[in-house]
Design a protein around this motif. Structure first.
Motif, mmCIF file in Angstrom:
data_model
loop_
_atom_site.group_PDB
_atom_site.id
_atom_site.type_symbol
_atom_site.label_atom_id
_atom_site.label_comp_id
_atom_site.label_asym_id
_atom_site.label_seq_id
_atom_site.Cartn_x
_atom_site.Cartn_y
_atom_site.Cartn_z
ATOM 1 N N SER A 28 0.825 -1.214 0.000
ATOM 2 C CA SER A 28 0.000 0.000 0.000
ATOM 3 C C SER A 28 0.855 1.258 0.000
ATOM 4 N N ILE A 67 3.069 4.346 0.328
ATOM 5 C CA ILE A 67 4.477 4.649 0.029
ATOM 6 C C ILE A 67 5.247 3.373 -0.318
ATOM 7 N N ASP A 82 4.143 -8.140 3.362
ATOM 8 C CA ASP A 82 3.030 -7.386 3.949
ATOM 9 C C ASP A 82 2.034 -8.344 4.588
ATOM 10 N N ASP A 141 3.927 -10.858 9.110
ATOM 11 C CA ASP A 141 3.671 -9.832 10.123
ATOM 12 C C ASP A 141 5.042 -9.400 10.656
ATOM 13 N N GLY A 152 8.701 -0.195 5.895
ATOM 14 C CA GLY A 152 7.654 0.824 5.927
ATOM 15 C C GLY A 152 6.384 0.382 6.613
ATOM 16 N N TYR A 190 2.872 6.841 17.952
ATOM 17 C CA TYR A 190 3.488 6.962 16.620
ATOM 18 C C TYR A 190 4.800 7.753 16.638
ATOM 19 N N LYS A 197 8.504 6.440 15.711
ATOM 20 C CA LYS A 197 9.234 6.977 14.552
ATOM 21 C C LYS A 197 10.568 7.599 14.959
ATOM 22 N N GLY A 242 6.985 13.824 5.012
ATOM 23 C CA GLY A 242 6.006 14.717 5.626
ATOM 24 C C GLY A 242 4.633 14.108 5.439
ATOM 25 N N VAL A 297 1.611 12.715 3.530
ATOM 26 C CA VAL A 297 1.435 12.109 2.213
ATOM 27 C C VAL A 297 0.041 11.481 2.170
ATOM 28 N N THR A 352 -2.214 8.747 1.471
ATOM 29 C CA THR A 352 -2.159 7.297 1.227
ATOM 30 C C THR A 352 -3.389 6.681 1.905
HETATM 31 N N1 LIG Z 1 1.252 8.735 4.717
HETATM 32 C C1 LIG Z 1 1.926 9.652 5.395
HETATM 33 O O1 LIG Z 1 1.503 10.817 5.506
HETATM 34 C C2 LIG Z 1 3.227 9.305 6.052
HETATM 35 C C3 LIG Z 1 3.981 10.346 6.592
HETATM 36 C C4 LIG Z 1 5.175 10.071 7.206
HETATM 37 C C5 LIG Z 1 5.614 8.752 7.288
HETATM 38 N N2 LIG Z 1 4.863 7.753 6.764
HETATM 39 C C6 LIG Z 1 5.367 6.375 6.894
HETATM 40 O O2 LIG Z 1 5.448 5.753 5.648
HETATM 41 C C7 LIG Z 1 5.234 4.341 5.800
HETATM 42 C C8 LIG Z 1 4.121 3.898 4.869
HETATM 43 O O3 LIG Z 1 2.931 4.603 5.237
HETATM 44 P P1 LIG Z 1 1.661 4.676 4.274
HETATM 45 O O4 LIG Z 1 1.052 5.998 4.487
HETATM 46 O O5 LIG Z 1 2.042 4.251 2.906
HETATM 47 O O6 LIG Z 1 0.713 3.600 4.987
HETATM 48 P P2 LIG Z 1 -0.274 2.477 4.408
HETATM 49 O O7 LIG Z 1 -1.231 2.197 5.495
HETATM 50 O O8 LIG Z 1 -0.777 2.864 3.079
HETATM 51 O O9 LIG Z 1 0.710 1.209 4.248
HETATM 52 C C9 LIG Z 1 1.170 0.515 5.363
HETATM 53 C C10 LIG Z 1 1.338 -0.936 4.980
HETATM 54 O O10 LIG Z 1 1.818 -1.681 6.119
HETATM 55 C C11 LIG Z 1 1.165 -2.922 6.140
HETATM 56 N N3 LIG Z 1 1.185 -3.498 7.481
HETATM 57 C C12 LIG Z 1 0.495 -3.085 8.581
HETATM 58 N N4 LIG Z 1 0.780 -3.861 9.622
HETATM 59 C C13 LIG Z 1 1.660 -4.795 9.184
HETATM 60 C C14 LIG Z 1 2.332 -5.872 9.800
HETATM 61 N N5 LIG Z 1 2.141 -6.170 11.106
HETATM 62 N N6 LIG Z 1 3.183 -6.626 9.078
HETATM 63 C C15 LIG Z 1 3.382 -6.352 7.769
HETATM 64 N N7 LIG Z 1 2.770 -5.340 7.116
HETATM 65 C C16 LIG Z 1 1.927 -4.567 7.826
HETATM 66 C C17 LIG Z 1 -0.257 -2.611 5.667
HETATM 67 O O11 LIG Z 1 -0.934 -3.776 5.247
HETATM 68 C C18 LIG Z 1 0.031 -1.624 4.551
HETATM 69 O O12 LIG Z 1 0.213 -2.294 3.319
HETATM 70 C C19 LIG Z 1 4.918 4.115 7.280
HETATM 71 O O13 LIG Z 1 6.085 3.717 7.957
HETATM 72 C C20 LIG Z 1 4.471 5.489 7.724
HETATM 73 O O14 LIG Z 1 4.641 5.683 9.093
HETATM 74 C C21 LIG Z 1 3.686 7.990 6.141
#
Ligand SMILES: NC(=O)c1ccc[n+]([C@@H]2O[C@H](COP(=O)([O-])OP(=O)(O)OC[C@H]3O[C@@H](n4cnc5c(N)ncnc54)[C@H](O)[C@@H]3O)[C@@H](O)[C@H]2O)c1
Length: 269
Positions: free
Chosen positions: A15, A17, A36, A62, A89, A154, A158, A185, A187, A189
């Motif tokens: 999913s 990023i 994932d 997991d 991620g 969170y 982080k 920052g 994003v 998603t």
């Molecule tokens: N979206 C934002 O604004 C943002 C900002 C800063 C940092 N981030 C970081 O970027 C990364 C991706 O975030 P995103 O927004 O794409 O999130 P997202 O929810 O779209 O993707 C997260 C993915 O992690 C998987 N996941 C959850 N628990 C799991 C587990 N126990 N084992 C394996 N997989 C698991 C989910 O199935 C999903 O595919 C994260 O580390 C997030 O903290 C995101």
């Protein structure tokens, strides 16, 4: 092609990023293992990787389960031969106010997003150390350098990821394994969709970014792919902010700015 022939794993690759990183890495020539917990969406990412003309492997796992992370390594080596790169991620965002935060919610975030990063980095790192070569990229957040109000554990998780990335770089850099952290920052998603679907709230959130807009998953993927590549050969134990200037501006907590914190219920007005 920046990653021609490199064999990489992306946790959370199903999913957002992680998916964007998987696709871009494939476009740059990498073979991609998508690790994932969500197998259905991981398969969709794998199809998109194959559309780029590369090989994809789906590993249902997991990150908080150590045995799963060891199996992830075994399955990747069986399919691709070895591992050259890892992007961590996977996360589950569990919003909550500090005074109300339960032990279970704290543990869930820390187990997936910090202990899980450690399990994956250790399991993959051992292979890389044997090879004398590799790049590990941990996805942290602006929330790792500035407290995200309402985000439960969170920000602590982080901040820990940043230190883990530095530790990897310091302990393993001399043995050919680089460790770096990317701090995105805001994003849009699937994780943040609930916060961005209201245009008024989305505008408020964009207003704390000096560039005046939130980021796209592909813009974070660019940084991850660069750090995986040999073009980043002297980048180690580093922190790359990809946030439109949000962390540096410190506007999030400026009185009068309505950034709203990480509170899903904020959208339920
Ligand atoms: N979206 C934002 O604004 C943002 C900002 C800063 C940092 N981030 C970081 O970027 C990364 C991706 O975030 P995103 O927004 O794409 O999130 P997202 O929810 O779209 O993707 C997260 C993915 O992690 C998987 N996941 C959850 N628990 C799991 C587990 N126990 N084992 C394996 N997989 C698991 C989910 O199935 C999903 O595919 C994260 O580390 C997030 O903290 C995101």
């Amino acid at each position: 092609m920046m990653l021609k022939g490199k064999r990489i794993i992306v946790t959370g690759g199903a999913s957002g990023i992680g998916r964007a990183t998987s696709i871009l890495a494939a476009r740059e020539g990498a073979l991609v293992a998508i690790a994932d917990i969500n197998q259905k969406m991981a398969q969709e990412t794998a199809d998109l990787v194959r559309e780029e003309g590369s090989e994809a492997l789906v590993i249902e796992m997991d990150t908080s389960n150590k045995a799963d992370t060891l199996r992830m390594v075994d399955e990747t080596i069986s399919a691709f031969g070895t591992i050259d790169g890892l992007v961590c991620g996977a996360i589950k965002l569990v919003p909550g106010k500090l005074e109300e935060l339960s032990e279970d919610d704290w543990d869930m975030v820390m187990d997936i997003g910090l202990k899980g990063y450690f399990f994956c980095a250790q399991a993959v790192g051992r292979v890389m150390l044997e090879n004398g070569n590799g790049s590990i990229v941990l996805i942290s957040s602006v929330g790792g350098v500035q407290a995200y109000n309402g985000a439960g554990a969170y920000s602590v998780c982080k901040a820990g990821a940043i230190m883990l990335g530095q530790l990897i770089g310091v302990e393993w850099g001399g043995r050919g394994v680089r460790g770096n952290t990317v701090c995105p920052g805001q994003v849009r998603t699937p994780m943040t969709e609930a916060m961005f679907k209201d245009p008024e709230i989305a505008a408020g959130r964009a207003s704390v970014v000096p560039m005046g807009r939130v980021g796209k998953p592909q813009e974070i993927a660019e940084a991850c792919v660069f750090l995986l590549s040999d073009r980043a050969s002297y980048m180690n134990a580093g922190i790359m902010q990809v946030d439109g200037g949000q962390a540096e501006s410190k506007m999030m907590h400026t009185p009068g700015r309505n950034w709203g914190g990480i509170n899903m219920s904020y959208t339920e007005k």
